[in-house]
Scaffold this motif. Structure first.
Motif, short mmCIF file in Angstrom:
data_model
loop_
_atom_site.label_atom_id
_atom_site.label_comp_id
_atom_site.label_asym_id
_atom_site.label_seq_id
_atom_site.Cartn_x
_atom_site.Cartn_y
_atom_site.Cartn_z
N GLU A 71 0.82 -1.20 0.00
CA GLU A 71 0.00 0.00 0.00
C GLU A 71 0.86 1.26 0.00
O GLU A 71 0.51 2.26 -0.63
CB GLU A 71 -0.90 -0.01 1.24
CG GLU A 71 -1.83 1.17 1.36
CD GLU A 71 -2.63 1.13 2.64
OE1 GLU A 71 -3.54 1.98 2.80
OE2 GLU A 71 -2.35 0.26 3.51
N ARG A 72 2.04 1.19 0.69
CA ARG A 72 2.88 2.37 0.87
C ARG A 72 4.24 2.20 0.20
O ARG A 72 4.83 1.11 0.21
CB ARG A 72 3.09 2.63 2.37
CG ARG A 72 1.84 2.98 3.14
CD ARG A 72 2.14 2.98 4.63
NE ARG A 72 3.21 3.91 4.96
CZ ARG A 72 3.02 5.11 5.53
NH1 ARG A 72 1.79 5.52 5.82
NH2 ARG A 72 4.05 5.89 5.82
N GLU A 73 4.74 3.29 -0.37
CA GLU A 73 6.04 3.26 -1.03
C GLU A 73 7.17 2.99 -0.05
O GLU A 73 8.10 2.22 -0.37
CB GLU A 73 6.28 4.58 -1.77
CG GLU A 73 7.63 4.63 -2.48
CD GLU A 73 7.89 5.97 -3.15
OE1 GLU A 73 8.99 6.13 -3.74
OE2 GLU A 73 7.00 6.87 -3.08
N PRO A 116 5.86 1.41 -9.47
CA PRO A 116 4.66 2.14 -9.02
C PRO A 116 3.45 1.60 -9.77
O PRO A 116 3.46 1.48 -10.99
CB PRO A 116 4.97 3.59 -9.40
CG PRO A 116 5.94 3.49 -10.53
CD PRO A 116 6.75 2.25 -10.31
N PHE A 117 2.40 1.29 -9.02
CA PHE A 117 1.23 0.70 -9.68
C PHE A 117 -0.06 1.23 -9.07
O PHE A 117 -1.02 0.50 -8.85
CB PHE A 117 1.28 -0.83 -9.58
CG PHE A 117 0.44 -1.53 -10.61
CD1 PHE A 117 0.83 -1.55 -11.94
CD2 PHE A 117 -0.73 -2.16 -10.26
CE1 PHE A 117 0.06 -2.19 -12.90
CE2 PHE A 117 -1.52 -2.80 -11.20
CZ PHE A 117 -1.12 -2.82 -12.53
N SER A 118 -0.08 2.53 -8.78
CA SER A 118 -1.30 3.14 -8.25
C SER A 118 -2.29 3.40 -9.38
O SER A 118 -1.91 3.54 -10.55
CB SER A 118 -0.98 4.46 -7.55
OG SER A 118 -0.19 4.23 -6.40
N GLY A 166 -3.28 10.21 -6.16
CA GLY A 166 -2.06 10.77 -5.60
C GLY A 166 -1.70 12.13 -6.14
O GLY A 166 -0.65 12.68 -5.79
N GLY A 167 -2.50 12.67 -7.04
CA GLY A 167 -2.23 14.01 -7.54
C GLY A 167 -1.33 14.04 -8.75
O GLY A 167 -0.84 13.01 -9.22
N PRO A 177 3.87 9.29 -9.53
CA PRO A 177 4.47 8.63 -10.69
C PRO A 177 3.43 7.89 -11.52
O PRO A 177 2.43 7.40 -10.99
CB PRO A 177 5.46 7.64 -10.06
CG PRO A 177 4.95 7.41 -8.67
CD PRO A 177 4.31 8.71 -8.25
N SER A 178 3.65 7.87 -12.81
CA SER A 178 2.74 7.15 -13.70
C SER A 178 2.80 5.66 -13.39
O SER A 178 3.88 5.11 -13.13
CB SER A 178 3.11 7.39 -15.16
OG SER A 178 3.03 8.77 -15.47
N PRO A 179 1.67 4.97 -13.39
CA PRO A 179 1.69 3.53 -13.09
C PRO A 179 2.42 2.76 -14.17
O PRO A 179 2.28 3.03 -15.37
CB PRO A 179 0.20 3.16 -13.04
CG PRO A 179 -0.48 4.21 -13.86
CD PRO A 179 0.31 5.46 -13.66
#
Length: 492
Positions: free
Chosen positions: A316-318, A348-350, A355-356, A360-362
């Motif tokens: 869930e968290r970086e 990154p896979f949000s 996240g605004g 970072p791009s997924p």
């Protein structure tokens, strides 16, 4: 090759196979029996269709239930009396669960040849295994394509048929024990679990997005430490017969280009017992450690999905993901394993837009033959979708092209039968919800390949108009989402 129903008939007739038994059925890997975990679903049907359960399978199943119950009642004890369950009925059931059409080992003996004097062969094998006189033959090493272009290869070890049978018998005794210990995050080569179960678990747990560690263990099956493995086995099993046999298989050696070598590490891919040994090893190295020691120390939610030596970890968290990424190489190094420095990566896979603007791009990642990516559903919601990974797509077409090239002079009817079988096999794995475009494209490419090699049977060739007439007479199967989430929801 000897089909499953003929093996059953041989056992009922007293173990002698007639000279006429030479079927052409495509035999798959038999099922692995009962899941041996309370509440799990049972998977007992042969892949070749339903058939009446033999008396030997009923007897063996009862014994395995007893082993599983004992293992549940003694979760921290090492079991010492497992091999006494292995008798002639057990060996006959092991034979039924052993693939009959597999490649031959160093002795060249096929299943058909082995069952011609079955009772004598099984009794001899059982006696040698229990008295310690069994000598494990070396495995025959072959190489299969690996990677997107097939330029890389993976070594596979092919045991003899008798060795496969004995490994199956030992597996049947050990599996009920370790199924009580293995965690839910482990899916590979376990009864009642599949790669699609792993894919579903990953998608369900990660639909909220986050960060993901994609892990590649460098040459896992070649570098698995024998000493560590045997120590881990003795924590749960101290049956001298079984441990001695496993030790012999680990040290049996590898035959390659006429030479026999004896590696100090590793267990050959291709052996019946190897997947269980790999699961025992990674259960200790990864599964228990992650769930019992890592997760409680994290600030956010995290999960692990593992299929044999292929696994991903979601966060869930970086900051949690980066902490685990840092410690993973040390953990695996402690047990003689190494992670691939470039193939192991933090992604990154949000969900897009979460996240605004500075988020970072997924990214995308591959797992079990599928590329996972974010896309919008028909209703306009962001969801995780999966499509056939580029490497698996091109490798599948390359294999079909090689087959068409080598068999282009066979009758069209026969070619159609084999291509239909191959396409259905592809759809049965890659046929999932959201992957329709890749399935349609795969079928189209197979048609192009078939037309190309049929055209090269003669100088005149086959124009597309004539080939379309052939397709009308011999149509290839249409793509279908075998593993449809919509169908699953409707049935449940």
């Amino acid at each position: 090759m000897v089909p499953h129903h003929k093996l059953t008939r041989v056992l009922r007739e007293g173990g002698r196979e007639s000279e006429r038994a030479s079927g052409t059925d495509e035999a798959g890997e038999p099922p692995r029996g009962t899941p041996w975990r309370e509440g799990a679903r049972r998977v007992n049907e042969p892949q070749e269709g339903k058939m009446a359960e033999t008396s030997s399978s009923t007897t063996v199943s009862t014994k395995q239930e007893r082993i599983a119950m004992l293992a549940r009642q003694m979760p921290t004890a090492a079991l010492t009396t497992l091999s006494h369950h292995i008798d002639m009925e057990w060996m006959k059931e092991a034979l039924l669960r052993t693939r009959a059409d597999g490649a031959t080992g160093v002795d060249g003996i096929t299943c058909e040849e082995y069952v011609r004097n079955l009772e004598v062969n099984l009794q001899s094998l059982l006696d040698r295994a229990k008295t310690g006189r069994y000598r494990a033959p070396p495995v025959r090493r072959v190489y299969i394509p690996k990677g997107e272009r097939g330029s890389e290869t993976r070594p596979i070890g092919i045991p003899t048929f008798e060795d496969k049978l004995l490994q199956r018998a030992v597996l049947m005794a050990l599996e009920p024990v370790y199924e009580q210990d293995f965690r839910k995050c482990s899916y590979g080569f376990r009864p009642g679990r599949s790669a699609h179960d792993a894919l579903k678990s990953l998608r369900d747990q990660f639909m909220g997005g986050g960060w993901l560690i994609e892990v590649d263990i460098r040459k896992f099956f070649d570098t698995l430490d024998h000493t560590y493995l045997q120590d881990l086995l003795r924590q749960r099993v101290r049956d001298g017969v079984l441990l001695r046999l496993i030790g012999k298989w680990l040290n049996a050696g590898v035959l390659e280009e006429g030479r026999i070598s004896h590696p100090d590490t590793g267990t050959p891919q291709g052996g019946v017992i190897s997947p269980l040994l790999a699961n025992v090893y990674l259960h200790e190295v990864l599964d228990k450690w992650f769930e019992d020691e890592v997760v409680p120390r994290l600030k956010g939610r995290a999960f692990l999905v593992r299929y044999a030596d292929d696994f991903v970890i979601g966060f869930e968290r970086e900051d949690d993901a980066r902490r685990v990424m840092e410690v993973l190489p040390k953990r695996f190094g402690k047990y003689g394993l190494a992670l691939h420095p470039t193939k192991t990566r933090l992604i990154p896979f949000s969900r897009p837009g979460k996240g605004g603007p500075d988020a970072p791009s997924p990214g995308t990642f591959d797992f079990l033959g599928f590329t996972h990516h974010w896309a919008k559903s028909r209703r306009g919601y962001w969801v995780i979708k999966r499509k056939t990974a580029k490497g698996r797509f091109s490798r599948g077409l390359r294999r079909i092209a090689e087959w068409c090239r080598g068999h282009r002079h066979r009758p069209v009817k026969e070619q159609h039968r084999i291509l239909t079988w191959k396409l259905r096999g592809h759809f049965s794995y890659f046929g999932i919800t959201g992957n329709q475009n890749a399935l349609v494209r795969f079928r189209f490419e197979v048609e192009r390949i078939w037309q190309k090699w049929l055209s090269r049977r003669s100088q005149r060739g086959i124009a597309w108009g004539r080939f379309n007439s052939i397709l009308r007479r011999y149509p290839l199967p249409s793509p279908v989402a075998i593993h449809s989430t919509l169908r699953f929801a409707a049935n449940h």
